[in-house]
Design a protein around this motif. Structure first.
Motif, PDB file in Angstrom:
ATOM      1  N   UNK A 293      -0.709  -1.807  -4.221  1.00 40.91           N
ATOM      2  CA  UNK A 293      -2.112  -2.108  -3.937  1.00 40.91           C
ATOM      3  C   UNK A 293      -3.023  -1.077  -4.600  1.00 40.91           C
ATOM      4  N   UNK A 294      -2.637   0.196  -4.520  1.00 40.05           N
ATOM      5  CA  UNK A 294      -3.454   1.244  -5.132  1.00 40.05           C
ATOM      6  C   UNK A 294      -3.450   1.141  -6.655  1.00 40.05           C
ATOM      7  N   UNK A 295      -2.266   0.965  -7.248  1.00 36.35           N
ATOM      8  CA  UNK A 295      -2.156   0.904  -8.704  1.00 36.35           C
ATOM      9  C   UNK A 295      -2.855  -0.317  -9.291  1.00 36.35           C
ATOM     10  N   UNK A 296      -2.840  -1.415  -8.564  1.00 31.92           N
ATOM     11  CA  UNK A 296      -3.456  -2.647  -9.076  1.00 31.92           C
ATOM     12  C   UNK A 296      -4.964  -2.665  -8.926  1.00 31.92           C
ATOM     13  N   UNK A 297      -5.511  -1.742  -8.140  1.00 32.92           N
ATOM     14  CA  UNK A 297      -6.951  -1.715  -7.925  1.00 32.92           C
ATOM     15  C   UNK A 297      -7.440  -2.822  -7.008  1.00 32.92           C
ATOM     16  N   UNK A 298      -6.569  -3.359  -6.166  1.00 34.22           N
ATOM     17  CA  UNK A 298      -6.947  -4.461  -5.279  1.00 34.22           C
ATOM     18  C   UNK A 298      -8.042  -4.018  -4.316  1.00 34.22           C
ATOM     19  N   UNK A 299      -9.006  -4.893  -4.104  1.00 30.24           N
ATOM     20  CA  UNK A 299     -10.077  -4.656  -3.136  1.00 30.24           C
ATOM     21  C   UNK A 299      -9.970  -5.589  -1.934  1.00 30.24           C
ATOM     22  N   UNK A 300      -9.147  -6.627  -2.054  1.00 31.48           N
ATOM     23  CA  UNK A 300      -8.952  -7.614  -1.003  1.00 31.48           C
ATOM     24  C   UNK A 300      -7.457  -7.834  -0.804  1.00 31.48           C
ATOM     25  N   UNK A 301      -7.055  -8.131   0.424  1.00 29.60           N
ATOM     26  CA  UNK A 301      -5.655  -8.426   0.721  1.00 29.60           C
ATOM     27  C   UNK A 301      -5.597  -9.627   1.647  1.00 29.60           C
ATOM     28  N   UNK A 302      -4.836 -10.644   1.233  1.00 27.60           N
ATOM     29  CA  UNK A 302      -4.632 -11.845   2.056  1.00 27.60           C
ATOM     30  C   UNK A 302      -3.338 -11.661   2.830  1.00 27.60           C
ATOM     31  N   UNK A 303      -3.456 -11.565   4.155  1.00 26.95           N
ATOM     32  CA  UNK A 303      -2.284 -11.260   4.960  1.00 26.95           C
ATOM     33  C   UNK A 303      -1.832 -12.435   5.814  1.00 26.95           C
ATOM     34  N   UNK A 304      -0.596 -12.345   6.268  1.00 31.21           N
ATOM     35  CA  UNK A 304      -0.091 -13.039   7.446  1.00 31.21           C
ATOM     36  C   UNK A 304       0.202 -11.931   8.435  1.00 31.21           C
ATOM     37  N   UNK A 305      -0.118 -12.150   9.704  1.00 34.18           N
ATOM     38  CA  UNK A 305      -0.079 -11.073  10.680  1.00 34.18           C
ATOM     39  C   UNK A 305       1.208 -10.280  10.704  1.00 34.18           C
TER      40      UNK A 305
END
Length: 609
Positions: A293-305
């Protein structure tokens, strides 16, 4: 009144390291997300032929060189994504595929996956998104109900398709895709033009036309193929774009299956609309998650609980606070996980929602109320009618009054959530490929004669402020000692006990006893203590809700979308002859091991429970 008990209020997960101090998350406006979603969807119906691939053509024209889909082995910018889907669309027409035909797609997560279904749906082909984890008869069933003209399959899944053939009357026509595929789709489409299709070369495709077949997870039987129109694709993507307000700088981290509605349509589509990009991963990896997540520069994350629970229970990771995430959005975040996840990983905002692929009702928690799946604000009540009605656990159906009408539940009372159906496109139940399965979902004469509502199959509560809380799936709730027991609330209590990594709760039949007794399959860690668990259950749960039986396992089974599998566990019950896992019964103030002799006493009705 329904007596399904309420679990204790949430407390932090036990045994976890204290998180670093962090500023409290911002309090979003209670109306901003709703207004953004309304604005995004307001004019969808005004242009019946403006389908999602056409919307993305406009995005590509505005931001051609910006990244769109970022995979492990390939990245496509918006122009390249548009060019590829346009080539696939022209290939489909040249192949003789016509509007209304169905093509099945069997591939693992990658940028090309989205390019294929976007290209084929552009010319009116309906794409059935096959589950790559299914095998044999299960996958054959999905092919039979879709009846595709052909199957597009990744060459590295050739053995999967080979295993299906004995279960099919006729082998399907297959178009392979992959670097080692002979006569691949990529090669066959390479010579076609990349420009947007003109009206003279493509059939007229409207919002009401079918776009996708998306399969249910099949936790209680064979998967059902839900019909998804172009209108639903537009509503899903535009509504979520309004809620999360994506910008060209946003990157969505998506490790959910692309063959399901959230991972494959909602998550990527909403961000692509804003000119942003999607980081596509084949699967979730707890050990690599924060670094990626850090390396990709993601600002949003779509989760399942369940993913959030795995991360919260994991050992500290040096990268867990080095991310740029501004929002995590998804469904199924348990109350006992929510605050620990948000605090430990410094997540500014969590947007929980409730929806179903085939459903006509959605709920959104834009306020960040811990444990709630959402609410319907007063100014949205007419647009998104939701109703909770009293549920009869014995029949599995909504309870009816003397006039034959359903009985609305009181505030705080558990009942089945229904969504009103109408002729408006967004409230039309598009159903499954099976007419019989579709009919089972529709309930009539609910409040007034001849009205129609869709059954969600979920038990919910609504508080005085209008927030909805998930209680249980119908069929999971069971009745014991004259009381209704919600498996999710028992599981929540179990998850608060040190050493319990995961709990799967279900009801089992006991000879000579009415109803079903509670049983819990537990995956436990080295710090688990059976006596401590028993003491905690006495403190946290009423007597009728405490698990009477336990099964201890190294790992519990899950579907590919991290839903727990209960059916096989319930069938095994507490019979030591059916499993090598240790089994226990709550007897004389402690959990005691069940051996063959004790099982015979229980099965013979000799023990008073």
């Amino acid at each position: 009144m329904d007596q399904t008990f309420a679990a204790a209020s949430p407390d932090p997960l036990e045994g976890r390291p204290e998180p670093d101090s962090a500023a409290p998350p911002p309090r979003p406006s209670s109306t901003a997300g709703w207004l953004g979603a309304l604005a995004r969807t307001a004019r969808i119906d005004a242009s019946p032929e403006r389908i999602f691939p056409l919307v993305l053509d406009a995005v590509a024209a505005e931001r051609p060189h910006a990244p769109a889909l970022i995979g492990r082995d390939e990245t496509l910018n918006h122009r390249e994504l548009a060019a590829r889907r346009n080539r696939y669309a022209r290939w489909a027409l040249a192949r003789g595929l016509a509007k209304g035909d169905t093509v099945a797609l069997l591939m693992r997560n990658c940028p090309d996956y989205l390019a294929i279904w976007l290209g084929l749906t552009r010319v009116g082909v309906c794409v059935a998104l096959l589950n790559t984890h299914l095998r044999g008869a299960g996958l054959a069933h999905c092919l039979v109900v879709a009846a595709p003209r052909l199957v597009i399959a990744a060459s590295d899944l050739a053995d999967v398709l080979e295993g299906v053939l004995p279960h099919l009357a006729e082998p399907p026509e297959i178009v392979w895709q992959g670097p080692d595929a002979r006569d691949s789709l990529a090669a066959a489409s390479a010579g076609f033009r990349e420009a947007p299709l003109g009206s003279d070369e493509a059939p007229s495709v409207t919002l009401r036309d079918p776009a996708l077949l998306i399969y249910t997870s099949g936790t209680t039987g064979l998967p059902k193929a839900a019909r998804v129109s172009h209108h639903r694709v537009m509503m899903w993507t535009h509504w979520f774009a309004g809620l999360i307000d994506p910008t060209p700088d946003d990157r969505m981290y998506d490790c959910l299956p692309l063959y399901h509605s959230v991972g494959g349509v909602v998550a990527p589509g909403s961000v692509l609309l804003g000119g942003g990009s999607v980081v596509i991963r084949e699967k979730f990896s707890a050990s690599r998650f924060w670094a990626d997540v850090a390396e990709s520069g993601a600002t949003l994350f779509q989760y399942i609980g369940e993913l959030c629970r795995y991360l919260t229970l994991a050992a500290p990771d040096p990268a867990e606070r080095q991310h740029r995430l501004r929002l995590c959005t998804g469904n199924g975040m348990r109350a006992e996980v929510w605050e620990a996840f948000q605090a430990r990983f410094a997540i500014p905002r969590i947007l929980e929602f409730y929806a179903a692929t085939e459903g006509t009702l959605s709920l959104y928690n834009v306020e960040g109320r811990v444990g709630a799946v959402g609410r319907v604000p007063s100014f949205m009540a007419r647009r998104s009618p939701a109703l909770i009605v009293r549920h009869d656990v014995t029949t599995g159906l909504p309870a009816r009054d003397a006039q034959g009408r359903c009985i609305p539940a009181e505030f705080g009372e558990a009942g089945e959530l229904l969504g009103r159906l109408s002729e408006r496109a967004e409230y039309t139940f598009e159903g499954y490929t099976s007419a019989a399965e579709s009919a089972r979902k529709v309930l009539r004469d609910v409040i007034e004669p001849n009205d129609a509502w869709m059954r969600t199959g979920d038990l919910m509560r609504r508080d005085a402020q209008g927030f909805f809380t998930f209680v249980d799936r119908i069929g999971d709730t069971f009745r014991w000692k004259g009381e209704n027991v919600a498996t999710t609330e028992v599981a929540e209590a179990l998850h608060r006990v040190a050493g319990v990594r995961e709990a799967n709760v279900y009801g089992v039949s006991v000879p000579g006893a009415e109803g079903r007794a509670g049983m819990a399959a537990l995956a436990v860690g080295p710090d688990f203590d059976l006596a401590h668990l028993h003491a905690e259950m006495e403190t946290r749960l009423p007597a009728y809700a405490r698990p009477l039986f336990l099964r201890l396992s190294d790992e519990l089974g899950h579907t590919e979308t991290f839903k727990q599998k209960k059916v096989t566990l319930a069938e095994d019950g507490f019979d030591p002859a059916r499993t090598d896992d240790p089994l226990y019964i709550d007897r004389d103030g402690a959990y005691r091991r069940i051996d063959g002799a004790l099982y015979a006493q229980i099965a013979g009705g000799e023990l008073r429970l």
